[in-house]
Structure formats: C-alpha cells, structure tokens
Design a protein around this motif. Structure first.
Motif, PDB file in Angstrom:
ATOM      1  N   THR A   1     -25.054  37.702 -32.114  1.00 44.24           N
ATOM      2  CA  THR A   1     -23.783  37.179 -32.630  1.00 44.24           C
ATOM      3  C   THR A   1     -22.619  38.104 -32.274  1.00 44.24           C
ATOM      4  OG1 THR A   1     -24.187  38.202 -34.795  1.00 44.24           O
ATOM      5  CG2 THR A   1     -24.832  35.885 -34.509  1.00 44.24           C
ATOM      6  N   GLY A   2     -22.865  39.414 -32.276  1.00 44.09           N
ATOM      7  CA  GLY A   2     -21.820  40.352 -31.866  1.00 44.09           C
ATOM      8  C   GLY A   2     -21.455  40.170 -30.402  1.00 44.09           C
ATOM      9  N   GLY A   3     -22.472  39.947 -29.558  1.00 42.07           N
ATOM     10  CA  GLY A   3     -22.207  39.697 -28.147  1.00 42.07           C
ATOM     11  C   GLY A   3     -21.416  38.412 -27.933  1.00 42.07           C
ATOM     12  N   ILE A   4     -21.756  37.389 -28.689  1.00 48.18           N
ATOM     13  CA  ILE A   4     -21.014  36.119 -28.576  1.00 48.18           C
ATOM     14  C   ILE A   4     -19.562  36.324 -28.986  1.00 48.18           C
ATOM     15  CG2 ILE A   4     -20.792  33.802 -29.562  1.00 48.18           C
ATOM     16  CD1 ILE A   4     -23.893  33.736 -29.653  1.00 48.18           C
ATOM     17  N   LEU A   5     -19.348  37.038 -30.086  1.00 48.79           N
ATOM     18  CA  LEU A   5     -17.972  37.303 -30.529  1.00 48.79           C
ATOM     19  C   LEU A   5     -17.220  38.174 -29.521  1.00 48.79           C
ATOM     20  CD1 LEU A   5     -18.567  37.948 -34.328  1.00 48.79           C
ATOM     21  CD2 LEU A   5     -17.312  36.044 -33.319  1.00 48.79           C
ATOM     22  N   PHE A   6     -17.930  39.140 -28.947  1.00 47.18           N
ATOM     23  CA  PHE A   6     -17.313  40.044 -27.973  1.00 47.18           C
ATOM     24  C   PHE A   6     -16.828  39.279 -26.749  1.00 47.18           C
ATOM     25  CE2 PHE A   6     -17.600  43.029 -24.383  1.00 47.18           C
ATOM     26  CZ  PHE A   6     -16.822  44.072 -24.859  1.00 47.18           C
ATOM     27  N   PHE A   7     -17.681  38.419 -26.210  1.00 44.94           N
ATOM     28  CA  PHE A   7     -17.314  37.701 -24.990  1.00 44.94           C
ATOM     29  C   PHE A   7     -16.466  36.457 -25.257  1.00 44.94           C
ATOM     30  CE2 PHE A   7     -21.069  40.096 -23.499  1.00 44.94           C
ATOM     31  CZ  PHE A   7     -20.417  40.826 -22.513  1.00 44.94           C
ATOM     32  N   ALA A   8     -16.302  36.084 -26.527  1.00 46.36           N
ATOM     33  CA  ALA A   8     -15.448  34.951 -26.863  1.00 46.36           C
ATOM     34  C   ALA A   8     -13.975  35.347 -26.890  1.00 46.36           C
ATOM     35  CB  ALA A   8     -15.844  34.367 -28.218  1.00 46.36           C
ATOM     36  N   ALA A   9     -13.706  36.631 -26.910  1.00 46.58           N
ATOM     37  CA  ALA A   9     -12.315  37.091 -26.923  1.00 46.58           C
ATOM     38  C   ALA A   9     -11.657  36.761 -25.592  1.00 46.58           C
ATOM     39  CB  ALA A   9     -12.264  38.594 -27.190  1.00 46.58           C
ATOM     40  N   TYR A  10     -10.421  36.314 -25.656  1.00 48.45           N
ATOM     41  CA  TYR A  10      -9.694  35.937 -24.446  1.00 48.45           C
ATOM     42  C   TYR A  10      -9.490  37.159 -23.553  1.00 48.45           C
ATOM     43  CZ  TYR A  10      -6.032  34.222 -21.404  1.00 48.45           C
ATOM     44  OH  TYR A  10      -5.289  33.883 -20.301  1.00 48.45           O
ATOM     45  N   SER A  11      -8.957  38.188 -24.133  1.00 50.65           N
ATOM     46  CA  SER A  11      -8.864  39.474 -23.443  1.00 50.65           C
ATOM     47  C   SER A  11      -9.524  40.495 -24.358  1.00 50.65           C
ATOM     48  CB  SER A  11      -7.413  39.853 -23.162  1.00 50.65           C
ATOM     49  OG  SER A  11      -6.730  40.077 -24.359  1.00 50.65           O
ATOM     50  N   ILE A  12     -10.265  41.390 -23.776  1.00 47.34           N
ATOM     51  CA  ILE A  12     -11.045  42.308 -24.594  1.00 47.34           C
ATOM     52  C   ILE A  12     -10.333  43.658 -24.655  1.00 47.34           C
ATOM     53  CG2 ILE A  12     -13.294  43.414 -24.892  1.00 47.34           C
ATOM     54  CD1 ILE A  12     -14.485  41.116 -23.245  1.00 47.34           C
ATOM     55  N   PRO A  13      -9.673  43.945 -25.789  1.00 46.51           N
ATOM     56  CA  PRO A  13      -9.015  45.247 -25.911  1.00 46.51           C
ATOM     57  C   PRO A  13     -10.032  46.365 -26.175  1.00 46.51           C
ATOM     58  CG  PRO A  13      -8.588  43.899 -27.844  1.00 46.51           C
ATOM     59  CD  PRO A  13      -9.379  43.062 -26.891  1.00 46.51           C
ATOM     60  N   LEU A  14      -9.574  47.583 -26.111  1.00 41.75           N
ATOM     61  CA  LEU A  14     -10.423  48.751 -26.278  1.00 41.75           C
ATOM     62  C   LEU A  14     -11.099  48.784 -27.650  1.00 41.75           C
ATOM     63  CD1 LEU A  14     -11.355  51.370 -24.930  1.00 41.75           C
ATOM     64  CD2 LEU A  14      -9.399  52.501 -25.987  1.00 41.75           C
ATOM     65  N   SER A  15     -10.436  48.275 -28.665  1.00 40.47           N
ATOM     66  CA  SER A  15     -11.010  48.308 -30.012  1.00 40.47           C
ATOM     67  C   SER A  15     -12.293  47.479 -30.100  1.00 40.47           C
ATOM     68  CB  SER A  15      -9.991  47.824 -31.046  1.00 40.47           C
ATOM     69  OG  SER A  15      -9.506  46.555 -30.703  1.00 40.47           O
ATOM     70  N   TYR A  16     -12.410  46.418 -29.314  1.00 39.55           N
ATOM     71  CA  TYR A  16     -13.655  45.639 -29.290  1.00 39.55           C
ATOM     72  C   TYR A  16     -14.797  46.450 -28.681  1.00 39.55           C
ATOM     73  CZ  TYR A  16     -11.598  41.217 -30.761  1.00 39.55           C
ATOM     74  OH  TYR A  16     -11.000  40.225 -31.477  1.00 39.55           O
ATOM     75  N   TYR A  17     -14.485  47.220 -27.630  1.00 38.31           N
ATOM     76  CA  TYR A  17     -15.502  48.083 -27.036  1.00 38.31           C
ATOM     77  C   TYR A  17     -15.958  49.147 -28.032  1.00 38.31           C
ATOM     78  CZ  TYR A  17     -14.638  46.107 -22.420  1.00 38.31           C
ATOM     79  OH  TYR A  17     -14.528  45.258 -21.351  1.00 38.31           O
ATOM     80  N   LEU A  18     -14.989  49.717 -28.750  1.00 37.00           N
ATOM     81  CA  LEU A  18     -15.320  50.724 -29.763  1.00 37.00           C
ATOM     82  C   LEU A  18     -16.212  50.137 -30.841  1.00 37.00           C
ATOM     83  CD1 LEU A  18     -14.900  53.559 -30.979  1.00 37.00           C
ATOM     84  CD2 LEU A  18     -12.881  52.628 -32.147  1.00 37.00           C
ATOM     85  N   LYS A  19     -15.892  48.944 -31.301  1.00 45.22           N
ATOM     86  CA  LYS A  19     -16.702  48.308 -32.337  1.00 45.22           C
ATOM     87  C   LYS A  19     -18.104  47.992 -31.817  1.00 45.22           C
ATOM     88  CE  LYS A  19     -16.727  44.834 -35.945  1.00 45.22           C
ATOM     89  NZ  LYS A  19     -18.121  44.584 -35.889  1.00 45.22           N
ATOM     90  N   ALA A  20     -18.219  47.554 -30.579  1.00 45.42           N
ATOM     91  CA  ALA A  20     -19.536  47.253 -30.006  1.00 45.42           C
ATOM     92  C   ALA A  20     -20.385  48.520 -29.900  1.00 45.42           C
ATOM     93  CB  ALA A  20     -19.371  46.612 -28.631  1.00 45.42           C
ATOM     94  N   ILE A  21     -19.779  49.603 -29.458  1.00 45.78           N
ATOM     95  CA  ILE A  21     -20.515  50.866 -29.340  1.00 45.78           C
ATOM     96  C   ILE A  21     -20.931  51.368 -30.721  1.00 45.78           C
ATOM     97  CG2 ILE A  21     -20.279  53.302 -28.698  1.00 45.78           C
ATOM     98  CD1 ILE A  21     -18.502  52.288 -26.350  1.00 45.78           C
ATOM     99  N   LEU A  22     -20.009  51.315 -31.671  1.00 43.36           N
ATOM    100  CA  LEU A  22     -20.339  51.754 -33.031  1.00 43.36           C
ATOM    101  C   LEU A  22     -21.388  50.853 -33.676  1.00 43.36           C
ATOM    102  CD1 LEU A  22     -16.906  52.868 -34.508  1.00 43.36           C
ATOM    103  CD2 LEU A  22     -18.855  54.293 -33.909  1.00 43.36           C
ATOM    104  N   GLY A  23     -21.406  49.579 -33.313  1.00 43.41           N
ATOM    105  CA  GLY A  23     -22.433  48.672 -33.825  1.00 43.41           C
ATOM    106  C   GLY A  23     -23.821  49.072 -33.359  1.00 43.41           C
ATOM    107  N   VAL A  24     -23.931  49.449 -32.102  1.00 44.57           N
ATOM    108  CA  VAL A  24     -25.221  49.910 -31.577  1.00 44.57           C
ATOM    109  C   VAL A  24     -25.606  51.240 -32.227  1.00 44.57           C
ATOM    110  CG1 VAL A  24     -26.415  50.668 -29.489  1.00 44.57           C
ATOM    111  CG2 VAL A  24     -24.952  48.651 -29.415  1.00 44.57           C
ATOM    112  N   VAL A  25     -24.625  52.115 -32.426  1.00 40.76           N
ATOM    113  CA  VAL A  25     -24.888  53.386 -33.117  1.00 40.76           C
ATOM    114  C   VAL A  25     -25.378  53.112 -34.535  1.00 40.76           C
ATOM    115  CG1 VAL A  25     -23.764  55.450 -34.068  1.00 40.76           C
ATOM    116  CG2 VAL A  25     -23.308  54.754 -31.716  1.00 40.76           C
ATOM    117  N   MET A  26     -24.788  52.123 -35.185  1.00 40.50           N
ATOM    118  CA  MET A  26     -25.181  51.784 -36.559  1.00 40.50           C
ATOM    119  C   MET A  26     -26.638  51.339 -36.615  1.00 40.50           C
ATOM    120  SD  MET A  26     -24.072  51.803 -39.476  1.00 40.50           S
ATOM    121  CE  MET A  26     -23.881  51.096 -41.043  1.00 40.50           C
ATOM    122  N   ILE A  27     -27.056  50.528 -35.671  1.00 44.48           N
ATOM    123  CA  ILE A  27     -28.453  50.088 -35.636  1.00 44.48           C
ATOM    124  C   ILE A  27     -29.368  51.295 -35.419  1.00 44.48           C
ATOM    125  CG2 ILE A  27     -30.130  48.756 -34.299  1.00 44.48           C
ATOM    126  CD1 ILE A  27     -27.927  46.632 -33.955  1.00 44.48           C
ATOM    127  N   GLY A  28     -28.938  52.218 -34.583  1.00 43.79           N
ATOM    128  CA  GLY A  28     -29.699  53.449 -34.394  1.00 43.79           C
ATOM    129  C   GLY A  28     -29.799  54.257 -35.682  1.00 43.79           C
TER     130      GLY A  28
END
Length: 117
Positions: free
Chosen positions: A46-73
C-alpha cells in the motif's frame, strides 16, 4: 488506499504489542510473528501504491519511504533481540522517534490526512 495503509500500520502496532506482552509471559509467539510479517507486506504494497500514485514525487515522500523500511526493521529488531534476551532500550527509543516522524510526515504530506482543518 490511504485508509488501508493506515489500518495496516495500526494493526502491525497492535500485533507488536501482543507479541511483546506474550514474550514477557514466556509464551510462543511464532504464529503472531508470522501474522505481523504478513502486515509488513500489506504496509509495503500500500505504501508503494501511494508512493507511485503521486503526480510528482517530492523528497519528503522518499524520506517517508526510507523511514518506513527502517521502521519495519526496528519492528523485527525489537522482537528478535527480545527473544535472544538482549537489551532493547535503544531500539525502543529509535522506534519511538521514527514512529513520531513517520506519523508527522504521513499526516502532512499531500496524500495524507489533514487533521487540522
């Protein structure tokens, strides 16, 4: 899709609490751990779907995606270190900090919920 993502995150937090409580009581957590890992898959998809659904992907989306993976770790590190009876204090502190940052980013990004309307 945001609702599914947030629901799967809340479910994973509930499962983590259940696992930690069961570990403290000395019970077997194998099934609960596998259920938690299934919610990881749902969170990532679902995070990947939300990430790629953004029209333009700003840096904050990348930060949230990286932190999401860190959170699972961090989820896994808490459980495994507790199973091996190692200290988890620093992991819990990192977990709390990353969780607050993730919720703040999630609620302030354009595709998130606006709590202050």
């Amino acid at each position: 899709m945001t609702h599914v993502h947030l629901t799967s995150l809340v479910l994973s937090l509930i499962f983590l609490i259940i696992i930690v409580v069961m570990q403290n009581k000395g019970k077997n957590i194998r099934i609960w751990h596998m259920v938690l890992r299934a919610t990881y898959i749902l969170i990532i998809v679902t995070g990947g779907i939300l990430f790629f659904a953004a029209y333009s992907i700003p840096l904050s989306y990348y930060l949230k995606a990286i932190l999401g993976v860190v959170m699972i770790g961090l989820f896994e590190m808490v459980i495994v270190r507790k199973q091996r009876e190692k200290k988890t204090d620093i992991i819990w502190i990192a977990f709390s900090i990353v969780l607050v940052i993730l919720f703040a980013l999630g609620f302030t990004l354009p595709m998130g919920f606006n709590l202050i309307k």
